[in-house]
Write a protein that holds these residues in place. Structure first.
Motif, mmCIF file in Angstrom:
data_model
loop_
_atom_site.group_PDB
_atom_site.id
_atom_site.type_symbol
_atom_site.label_atom_id
_atom_site.label_comp_id
_atom_site.label_asym_id
_atom_site.label_seq_id
_atom_site.Cartn_x
_atom_site.Cartn_y
_atom_site.Cartn_z
ATOM 1 N N ASP A 1 41.046 37.860 42.964
ATOM 2 C CA ASP A 1 42.156 37.099 42.392
ATOM 3 C C ASP A 1 41.933 36.963 40.882
ATOM 4 N N ALA A 2 42.621 36.024 40.261
ATOM 5 C CA ALA A 2 42.564 35.907 38.798
ATOM 6 C C ALA A 2 41.526 34.910 38.306
ATOM 7 N N TYR A 3 40.547 34.581 39.131
ATOM 8 C CA TYR A 3 39.489 33.660 38.701
ATOM 9 C C TYR A 3 38.742 34.276 37.520
ATOM 10 N N ALA A 4 38.538 33.495 36.456
ATOM 11 C CA ALA A 4 38.005 34.008 35.193
ATOM 12 C C ALA A 4 36.628 34.644 35.342
ATOM 13 N N ALA A 5 35.866 34.231 36.332
ATOM 14 C CA ALA A 5 34.511 34.771 36.501
ATOM 15 C C ALA A 5 34.522 36.265 36.776
ATOM 16 N N TYR A 6 35.617 36.765 37.347
ATOM 17 C CA TYR A 6 35.671 38.181 37.703
ATOM 18 C C TYR A 6 35.973 39.085 36.509
ATOM 19 N N THR A 7 36.410 38.535 35.395
ATOM 20 C CA THR A 7 36.739 39.384 34.245
ATOM 21 C C THR A 7 35.521 40.132 33.716
ATOM 22 N N TYR A 8 34.352 39.644 34.061
ATOM 23 C CA TYR A 8 33.111 40.331 33.658
ATOM 24 C C TYR A 8 33.089 41.768 34.156
ATOM 25 N N PHE A 9 33.650 42.009 35.346
ATOM 26 C CA PHE A 9 33.573 43.336 35.957
ATOM 27 C C PHE A 9 34.529 44.328 35.299
ATOM 28 N N CYS A 10 35.465 43.834 34.482
ATOM 29 C CA CYS A 10 36.351 44.738 33.745
ATOM 30 C C CYS A 10 35.584 45.502 32.664
ATOM 31 N N LYS A 11 34.448 44.975 32.244
ATOM 32 C CA LYS A 11 33.667 45.585 31.177
ATOM 33 C C LYS A 11 32.698 46.647 31.687
ATOM 34 N N LEU A 12 32.503 46.712 32.998
ATOM 35 C CA LEU A 12 31.530 47.644 33.549
ATOM 36 C C LEU A 12 32.119 49.042 33.632
ATOM 37 N N LYS A 13 31.312 50.029 33.358
ATOM 38 C CA LYS A 13 31.767 51.408 33.298
ATOM 39 C C LYS A 13 32.059 51.978 34.677
ATOM 40 N N ASP A 14 31.179 51.740 35.639
ATOM 41 C CA ASP A 14 31.286 52.363 36.962
ATOM 42 C C ASP A 14 31.941 51.470 38.006
ATOM 43 N N CYS A 15 32.510 50.346 37.581
ATOM 44 C CA CYS A 15 33.184 49.426 38.510
ATOM 45 C C CYS A 15 34.631 49.231 38.064
ATOM 46 N N VAL A 16 35.566 49.556 38.946
ATOM 47 C CA VAL A 16 36.994 49.394 38.646
ATOM 48 C C VAL A 16 37.458 48.050 39.214
ATOM 49 N N HIS A 17 37.912 47.173 38.330
ATOM 50 C CA HIS A 17 38.356 45.841 38.762
ATOM 51 C C HIS A 17 39.875 45.815 38.870
ATOM 52 N N VAL A 18 40.391 45.500 40.056
ATOM 53 C CA VAL A 18 41.836 45.436 40.274
ATOM 54 C C VAL A 18 42.202 44.052 40.786
ATOM 55 N N CYS A 19 43.465 43.684 40.573
ATOM 56 C CA CYS A 19 43.949 42.356 40.967
ATOM 57 C C CYS A 19 44.594 42.412 42.343
ATOM 58 N N CYS A 20 44.422 41.345 43.101
ATOM 59 C CA CYS A 20 44.990 41.246 44.446
ATOM 60 C C CYS A 20 46.466 40.857 44.349
ATOM 61 N N TRP A 21 47.352 41.726 44.854
ATOM 62 C CA TRP A 21 48.784 41.470 44.771
ATOM 63 C C TRP A 21 49.213 40.316 45.672
ATOM 64 N N ALA A 22 48.458 40.053 46.735
ATOM 65 C CA ALA A 22 48.804 38.928 47.609
ATOM 66 C C ALA A 22 48.705 37.608 46.858
ATOM 67 N N HIS A 23 47.685 37.485 45.984
ATOM 68 C CA HIS A 23 47.552 36.274 45.171
ATOM 69 C C HIS A 23 48.670 36.187 44.135
ATOM 70 N N VAL A 24 49.066 37.337 43.589
ATOM 71 C CA VAL A 24 50.161 37.343 42.608
ATOM 72 C C VAL A 24 51.466 36.928 43.275
ATOM 73 N N ARG A 25 51.713 37.480 44.435
ATOM 74 C CA ARG A 25 52.955 37.164 45.153
ATOM 75 C C ARG A 25 53.026 35.667 45.480
ATOM 76 N N ARG A 26 51.891 35.071 45.774
ATOM 77 C CA ARG A 26 51.865 33.656 46.128
ATOM 78 C C ARG A 26 52.363 32.780 44.988
ATOM 79 N N ILE A 27 52.116 33.206 43.757
ATOM 80 C CA ILE A 27 52.584 32.439 42.601
ATOM 81 C C ILE A 27 54.110 32.437 42.541
ATOM 82 N N PHE A 28 54.717 33.616 42.781
ATOM 83 C CA PHE A 28 56.182 33.699 42.751
ATOM 84 C C PHE A 28 56.800 32.993 43.964
#
Length: 277
Positions: free
Chosen positions: A231-258
């Motif tokens: 989900d969009a918890y700030a702690a996970y943004t660390y993994f966006c900086k890693l070269k061999d790890c692809v960080h993607v967002c969960c659409w179910a959590h996004v849909r819940r906001i709408f």
């Protein structure tokens, strides 16, 4: 004795429990009275008890609460209305093991049911025994049979199956009430955090208890190469900086906001996003 029982019923269920001209005669009874009826019935649940269980499962309330309030369950999935599972596995108590422990088997107590509450596929029923120890103390006890004891999977072995290179894993965190014992020996509940990591390919679900800090999940997933969905918890943004790890967002959590925007704030613009998601 009848007067004491009537007083207990009034405290637990209110004045409406004093007169019940029709319906289930078991309603309004104390726990001790229910246990006595259970023993007289050959340690089997009576039809009245089963009806009570169905009512409790449907509303999620105790009889005392259901007198004053009625919870709306119209929007619940069908499998929530009556808690049952496709498969029921019965686990009998090992009486030979009870003898080895020095316990005398007296009778079976009420069975304990445990459900897989996420998928409601499996129900485990444990046949607890009412036993007596060498000092004459009586209590409930369950001793699993040897062929039903599940082997323990070591942490390193399960982590290898979970964090396979190139895999897609799903991670989320939540809080749970955990039973703890304080310095005085009293048991109470405290708030603890739980991380859940799932690998759908290898069918591994890993539960990790700890603090809700970035370093906890950072250390656990250290060296992982693959796709991480969160989900969009700030702690996970660390993994966006890693070269061999692809960080993607969960659409179910996004849909819940709408969903919340449309339901709680009547924002009609959210409909387009909900349809597209």
């Amino acid at each position: 004795m009848e007067g004491e029982n009537a007083m207990r019923r009034r405290k637990t269920y209110g004045k409406s429990a004093e007169s019940s001209s029709s319906g289930n005669t078991d309603k309004g009874k104390t726990k001790d009275e229910r246990e006595s009826d259970f023993i007289e019935n050959g340690c089997k649940a009576s039809p009245d008890d089963e009806e009570d269980d169905e009512e409790d499962d449907e509303t999620g309330e105790s009889p005392a609460q259901s007198i004053n309030t009625k919870r709306d369950t119209s929007n619940r999935p069908d499998h929530y209305k009556k808690m049952h599972a496709d498969v029921c596995v019965v686990h009998d108590c090992d009486k030979e093991k009870l003898k080895e422990l020095g316990y005398e088997f007296i009778r079976y107590s009420r069975p304990v049911d445990q459900f897989d509450r996420i998928s409601v596929i499996r129900q485990d029923r444990y046949l607890y025994a009412w036993v007596r120890d060498s000092e004459g103390n009586e209590f409930e006890y369950f001793a699993p049979k040897k062929d039903e004891e599940r082997p323990c999977v070591f942490e390193n072995e399960s982590k290898k199956l979970l964090l396979t290179p190139g895999a897609s894993i799903y991670c989320d965190e939540t809080w749970v009430d955990t039973k703890v014992k304080d310095k005085n020996g009293k048991i109470h509940y405290q708030k603890r955090y739980m991380w859940v990591i799932v690998n759908m390919t290898t069918k591994v679900c890993y539960y990790m208890y700890g603090r809700r800090k970035r370093k906890v999940i950072e250390e656990f997933l250290k060296g992982f190469t693959g796709t991480l969905m969160t989900d969009a918890y700030a702690a996970y943004t660390y993994f966006c900086k890693l070269k061999d790890c692809v960080h993607v967002c969960c659409w179910a959590h996004v849909r819940r906001i709408f969903d919340s925007a449309l339901r709680d704030y009547k924002d009609g613009r959210a409909k387009a996003f909900i349809v597209s998601l």
